[in-house]
Motif scaffolding. Structure first.
Motif, PDB file in Angstrom:
ATOM      1  N   ASP A 248     -18.538 -58.076   5.075  1.00  0.00           N
ATOM      2  CA  ASP A 248     -17.223 -58.816   4.482  1.00  0.00           C
ATOM      3  C   ASP A 248     -15.978 -57.820   4.357  1.00  0.00           C
ATOM      4  OD1 ASP A 248     -18.674 -60.938   3.602  1.00  0.00           O
ATOM      5  OD2 ASP A 248     -19.878 -59.863   2.361  1.00  0.00           O
ATOM      6  N   ALA A 249     -16.096 -56.661   3.966  1.00  0.00           N
ATOM      7  CA  ALA A 249     -14.874 -55.788   3.982  1.00  0.00           C
ATOM      8  C   ALA A 249     -14.164 -55.674   5.181  1.00  0.00           C
ATOM      9  CB  ALA A 249     -15.415 -54.342   3.440  1.00  0.00           C
ATOM     10  N   LYS A 250     -14.875 -55.552   6.324  1.00  0.00           N
ATOM     11  CA  LYS A 250     -13.990 -55.548   7.765  1.00  0.00           C
ATOM     12  C   LYS A 250     -13.639 -56.840   7.960  1.00  0.00           C
ATOM     13  CE  LYS A 250     -17.036 -51.750   9.731  1.00  0.00           C
ATOM     14  NZ  LYS A 250     -17.977 -51.569  10.768  1.00  0.00           N
ATOM     15  N   ARG A 251     -14.327 -57.947   7.520  1.00  0.00           N
ATOM     16  CA  ARG A 251     -13.821 -59.436   8.067  1.00  0.00           C
ATOM     17  C   ARG A 251     -12.541 -59.443   7.160  1.00  0.00           C
ATOM     18  NH1 ARG A 251     -17.976 -63.978   7.798  1.00  0.00           N
ATOM     19  NH2 ARG A 251     -17.277 -64.593   9.883  1.00  0.00           N
ATOM     20  N   ILE A 252     -12.563 -59.460   5.949  1.00  0.00           N
ATOM     21  CA  ILE A 252     -11.441 -59.700   5.066  1.00  0.00           C
ATOM     22  C   ILE A 252     -10.238 -58.517   5.609  1.00  0.00           C
ATOM     23  CG2 ILE A 252     -10.209 -59.065   2.721  1.00  0.00           C
ATOM     24  CD1 ILE A 252     -13.002 -60.194   1.869  1.00  0.00           C
ATOM     25  N   ALA A 253     -10.450 -57.394   6.056  1.00  0.00           N
ATOM     26  CA  ALA A 253      -9.417 -56.229   6.392  1.00  0.00           C
ATOM     27  C   ALA A 253      -8.738 -56.919   7.932  1.00  0.00           C
ATOM     28  CB  ALA A 253     -10.147 -54.923   6.781  1.00  0.00           C
ATOM     29  N   ALA A 254      -9.714 -57.381   8.716  1.00  0.00           N
ATOM     30  CA  ALA A 254      -9.229 -58.099   9.928  1.00  0.00           C
ATOM     31  C   ALA A 254      -8.132 -59.143   9.768  1.00  0.00           C
ATOM     32  CB  ALA A 254     -10.371 -58.529  10.825  1.00  0.00           C
ATOM     33  N   LEU A 255      -8.643 -59.924   8.635  1.00  0.00           N
ATOM     34  CA  LEU A 255      -7.657 -61.182   8.385  1.00  0.00           C
ATOM     35  C   LEU A 255      -6.460 -60.864   7.870  1.00  0.00           C
ATOM     36  CD1 LEU A 255     -10.624 -63.715   7.055  1.00  0.00           C
ATOM     37  CD2 LEU A 255      -9.420 -63.872   9.203  1.00  0.00           C
ATOM     38  N   GLN A 256      -6.597 -59.879   7.128  1.00  0.00           N
ATOM     39  CA  GLN A 256      -4.935 -59.462   6.346  1.00  0.00           C
ATOM     40  C   GLN A 256      -4.284 -58.707   7.508  1.00  0.00           C
ATOM     41  OE1 GLN A 256      -7.036 -56.524   3.546  1.00  0.00           O
ATOM     42  NE2 GLN A 256      -6.616 -57.883   1.868  1.00  0.00           N
ATOM     43  N   GLN A 257      -4.860 -58.401   8.567  1.00  0.00           N
ATOM     44  CA  GLN A 257      -3.978 -57.596   9.489  1.00  0.00           C
ATOM     45  C   GLN A 257      -3.771 -58.651  10.521  1.00  0.00           C
ATOM     46  OE1 GLN A 257      -6.525 -54.919  11.928  1.00  0.00           O
ATOM     47  NE2 GLN A 257      -5.982 -53.167  10.735  1.00  0.00           N
ATOM     48  N   GLN A 258      -4.258 -59.852  10.521  1.00  0.00           N
ATOM     49  CA  GLN A 258      -3.742 -61.365  11.423  1.00  0.00           C
ATOM     50  C   GLN A 258      -2.987 -62.022  10.493  1.00  0.00           C
ATOM     51  OE1 GLN A 258      -7.679 -62.258  12.130  1.00  0.00           O
ATOM     52  NE2 GLN A 258      -8.270 -60.631  13.395  1.00  0.00           N
ATOM     53  N   MET A 259      -2.547 -61.835   9.205  1.00  0.00           N
ATOM     54  CA  MET A 259      -1.966 -62.709   8.439  1.00  0.00           C
ATOM     55  C   MET A 259      -0.485 -62.820   8.731  1.00  0.00           C
ATOM     56  SD  MET A 259      -2.704 -64.953   6.360  1.00  0.00           S
ATOM     57  CE  MET A 259      -4.565 -64.089   5.790  1.00  0.00           C
ATOM     58  N   PRO A 260       0.314 -61.921   9.123  1.00  0.00           N
ATOM     59  CA  PRO A 260       1.398 -62.251   9.753  1.00  0.00           C
ATOM     60  C   PRO A 260       1.714 -62.922  10.802  1.00  0.00           C
ATOM     61  CG  PRO A 260       1.200 -59.801   9.150  1.00  0.00           C
ATOM     62  CD  PRO A 260      -0.395 -60.480   9.155  1.00  0.00           C
ATOM     63  N   GLU A 261       0.689 -62.829  11.787  1.00  0.00           N
ATOM     64  CA  GLU A 261       0.890 -63.555  12.881  1.00  0.00           C
ATOM     65  C   GLU A 261       0.431 -65.366  12.489  1.00  0.00           C
ATOM     66  OE1 GLU A 261      -1.604 -64.681  16.872  1.00  0.00           O
ATOM     67  OE2 GLU A 261      -2.328 -63.233  15.569  1.00  0.00           O
ATOM     68  N   ALA A 262      -0.277 -65.308  11.508  1.00  0.00           N
ATOM     69  CA  ALA A 262      -0.839 -66.583  11.026  1.00  0.00           C
ATOM     70  C   ALA A 262       0.282 -67.351  10.147  1.00  0.00           C
ATOM     71  CB  ALA A 262      -2.116 -66.610  10.242  1.00  0.00           C
ATOM     72  N   LEU A 263       0.916 -66.634   9.593  1.00  0.00           N
ATOM     73  CA  LEU A 263       1.796 -67.111   8.763  1.00  0.00           C
ATOM     74  C   LEU A 263       3.071 -67.654   9.566  1.00  0.00           C
ATOM     75  CD1 LEU A 263       1.925 -64.485   5.767  1.00  0.00           C
ATOM     76  CD2 LEU A 263       1.490 -67.097   5.628  1.00  0.00           C
ATOM     77  N   LYS A 264       3.417 -66.992  10.693  1.00  0.00           N
ATOM     78  CA  LYS A 264       4.382 -67.503  11.457  1.00  0.00           C
ATOM     79  C   LYS A 264       4.159 -68.972  11.993  1.00  0.00           C
ATOM     80  CE  LYS A 264       6.091 -63.042  13.284  1.00  0.00           C
ATOM     81  NZ  LYS A 264       6.107 -62.165  14.473  1.00  0.00           N
ATOM     82  N   TYR A 265       2.732 -69.189  12.365  1.00  0.00           N
ATOM     83  CA  TYR A 265       2.302 -70.484  12.912  1.00  0.00           C
ATOM     84  C   TYR A 265       2.596 -71.486  11.739  1.00  0.00           C
ATOM     85  CZ  TYR A 265       0.569 -69.017  17.285  1.00  0.00           C
ATOM     86  OH  TYR A 265       0.142 -68.623  18.652  1.00  0.00           O
ATOM     87  N   TYR A 266       2.234 -70.972  10.623  1.00  0.00           N
ATOM     88  CA  TYR A 266       2.231 -71.680   9.203  1.00  0.00           C
ATOM     89  C   TYR A 266       3.644 -72.186   9.023  1.00  0.00           C
ATOM     90  CZ  TYR A 266       1.837 -73.025   4.233  1.00  0.00           C
ATOM     91  OH  TYR A 266       1.828 -73.647   2.941  1.00  0.00           O
ATOM     92  N   GLN A 267       4.455 -71.373   9.050  1.00  0.00           N
ATOM     93  CA  GLN A 267       5.975 -71.749   8.986  1.00  0.00           C
ATOM     94  C   GLN A 267       6.541 -72.840   9.820  1.00  0.00           C
ATOM     95  OE1 GLN A 267       7.283 -67.651   8.408  1.00  0.00           O
ATOM     96  NE2 GLN A 267       6.636 -67.261   6.781  1.00  0.00           N
ATOM     97  N   ALA A 268       6.061 -72.521  11.092  1.00  0.00           N
ATOM     98  CA  ALA A 268       6.450 -73.290  12.186  1.00  0.00           C
ATOM     99  C   ALA A 268       5.883 -74.729  12.074  1.00  0.00           C
ATOM    100  CB  ALA A 268       6.112 -72.597  13.859  1.00  0.00           C
ATOM    101  N   SER A 269       4.804 -74.652  11.425  1.00  0.00           N
ATOM    102  CA  SER A 269       4.210 -76.140  11.424  1.00  0.00           C
ATOM    103  C   SER A 269       5.128 -77.111  10.321  1.00  0.00           C
ATOM    104  CB  SER A 269       2.721 -75.892  10.723  1.00  0.00           C
ATOM    105  OG  SER A 269       2.875 -75.683   9.262  1.00  0.00           O
ATOM    106  N   GLY A 270       5.967 -76.570   9.705  1.00  0.00           N
ATOM    107  CA  GLY A 270       6.615 -77.135   8.854  1.00  0.00           C
ATOM    108  C   GLY A 270       6.219 -77.998   7.741  1.00  0.00           C
ATOM    109  N   ALA A 271       4.772 -77.970   7.377  1.00  0.00           N
ATOM    110  CA  ALA A 271       3.966 -78.441   6.611  1.00  0.00           C
ATOM    111  C   ALA A 271       3.415 -77.837   5.687  1.00  0.00           C
ATOM    112  CB  ALA A 271       3.222 -79.904   7.252  1.00  0.00           C
ATOM    113  N   ALA A 272       3.471 -77.922   4.332  1.00  0.00           N
ATOM    114  CA  ALA A 272       2.629 -76.942   3.502  1.00  0.00           C
ATOM    115  C   ALA A 272       1.646 -78.152   2.774  1.00  0.00           C
ATOM    116  CB  ALA A 272       3.349 -76.303   2.371  1.00  0.00           C
ATOM    117  N   VAL A 273       0.460 -77.796   2.519  1.00  0.00           N
ATOM    118  CA  VAL A 273      -0.579 -78.488   1.748  1.00  0.00           C
ATOM    119  C   VAL A 273      -0.135 -78.410   0.263  1.00  0.00           C
ATOM    120  CG1 VAL A 273      -2.852 -79.342   1.315  1.00  0.00           C
ATOM    121  CG2 VAL A 273      -2.020 -78.408   3.665  1.00  0.00           C
ATOM    122  N   LYS A 274      -0.007 -79.422  -0.663  1.00  0.00           N
ATOM    123  CA  LYS A 274       0.389 -79.331  -1.839  1.00  0.00           C
ATOM    124  C   LYS A 274      -0.588 -78.619  -2.571  1.00  0.00           C
ATOM    125  CE  LYS A 274       3.891 -83.152  -1.952  1.00  0.00           C
ATOM    126  NZ  LYS A 274       3.985 -84.407  -2.491  1.00  0.00           N
TER     127      LYS A 274
END
Length: 302
Positions: A248-274
């Motif tokens: 679990d610790a390694k999984r969460i750490a890896a996701l935290q490292q990948q979060m900046p990349e994911a957030l770019k896709y999220y911002q590009a999607s132009g849609a946030a779930v309320k």
């Protein structure tokens, strides 16, 4: 002389396995892997198993949650297909006939068979809590199908079968090998799509791809961290030494490292779930009741 024969057999075996394989590129990560089974073979086996499973499974009677699973799943499927079209992989879309089902089971689990047949267990909803949380799980499961992890695992078993046959019999008895026959044998003896244990590398790759898929579909990927922390509390999986899953610790750490990349896709999607931004749960009252009793709910890692 014996050593020369063994060396020759090894070289020929390598050539046979290489000639039977086709190279496939995994979307998002760009990793290449060699597959010895065709899409048609995997999809046929998957369809058979999925049909058998759904005949015995009890589908959920919770209309609200059933609708949510279908809504979130289809939104992710649309995002994945759009990505494939835009990145020169439109031909891959023909391999998917998306279907999303919620079944009555208290185990916290979900799986996606090759071809896009997705099943969610009701016991998972207390952990996902929101549509965005569910999107993280479904994104992970869809990633296994898109990355062809099932075919990859089957190919590994087939190579083992080739190695065993070549090592224990005369090479001429094998020839070029009956790939479809060995595929069926592997499927019958070792393989189950809904219980398949992927390698740690496959699981980590599915985490990464699933995070991106969720973000592409307009779901905030940041909910992945609290979701996996809730799963960690329910699983107690803190050591990955003997596990096919990362800790679990390694999984969460890896996701935290990948979060900046994911957030770019999220911002590009132009849609946030309320529901995600407000933190409110989208599951029905029945799921909320289950959530209050989540200490008694068993969770099964995928």
């Amino acid at each position: 002389m014996k050593s020369c024969k063994l060396l020759l057999l090894s070289l020929v075996a390598s050539m046979l396995m290489a000639s039977c394989g086709t190279t496939s590129t995994v979307p998002i990560t760009g990793r290449k892997h060699s597959l010895m089974v065709s899409d048609a073979e995997v999809l046929s086996l998957s369809k058979q198993e999925y049909t058998k499973f759904m005949k015995t499974a009890k589908t959920s009677t919770d209309a609200v949650n059933v609708a949510m699973v279908k809504r979130v799943g289809q939104r992710l499927a649309n995002a994945v297909e759009t990505y494939l079209r835009n990145n020169g992989m439109a031909s891959e879309i023909q391999n998917f006939a998306w279907e999303f089902n919620l079944v009555q089971d208290k185990v916290a689990n979900a799986f996606c068979m090759p071809g896009g047949k997705i099943v969610v267990y009701e016991g998972l909803l207390p952990y996902t809590q929101t549509e965005a949380g569910l999107a993280i799980v479904l994104g992970h499961e869809i990633a296994h199908a898109v990355a062809k992890h099932s075919a990859e695992q089957m190919s590994k078993k087939m190579r083992q079968q080739y190695g065993t046959q070549i090592g224990g019999s005369v090479l001429s008895a094998i020839g070029l090998g009956d790939v479809s026959g060995i595929a069926s044998a592997v499927a019958g003896q070792y393989f189950s799509f809904r219980n398949l244990k992927y390698s740690r590398d496959n699981e980590t790759e599915a985490d990464h791809m699933g995070l991106i898929f969720a973000a592409m579909a307009g779901y905030n990927p940041e909910v992945a961290i609290p979701f996996w922390k809730r799963m960690a509390q329910g699983n107690g999986n803190n050591n990955d030494m003997f596990s096919d899953h990362p800790s679990d610790a390694k999984r969460i750490a890896a996701l935290q490292q990948q979060m900046p990349e994911a957030l770019k896709y999220y911002q590009a999607s132009g849609a946030a779930v309320k529901a995600t931004t407000s933190g409110s749960s989208t599951t029905s009252k029945s799921s909320k009741k289950t959530s209050s009793r989540k200490t008694t709910v068993k969770s099964k890692r995928r």
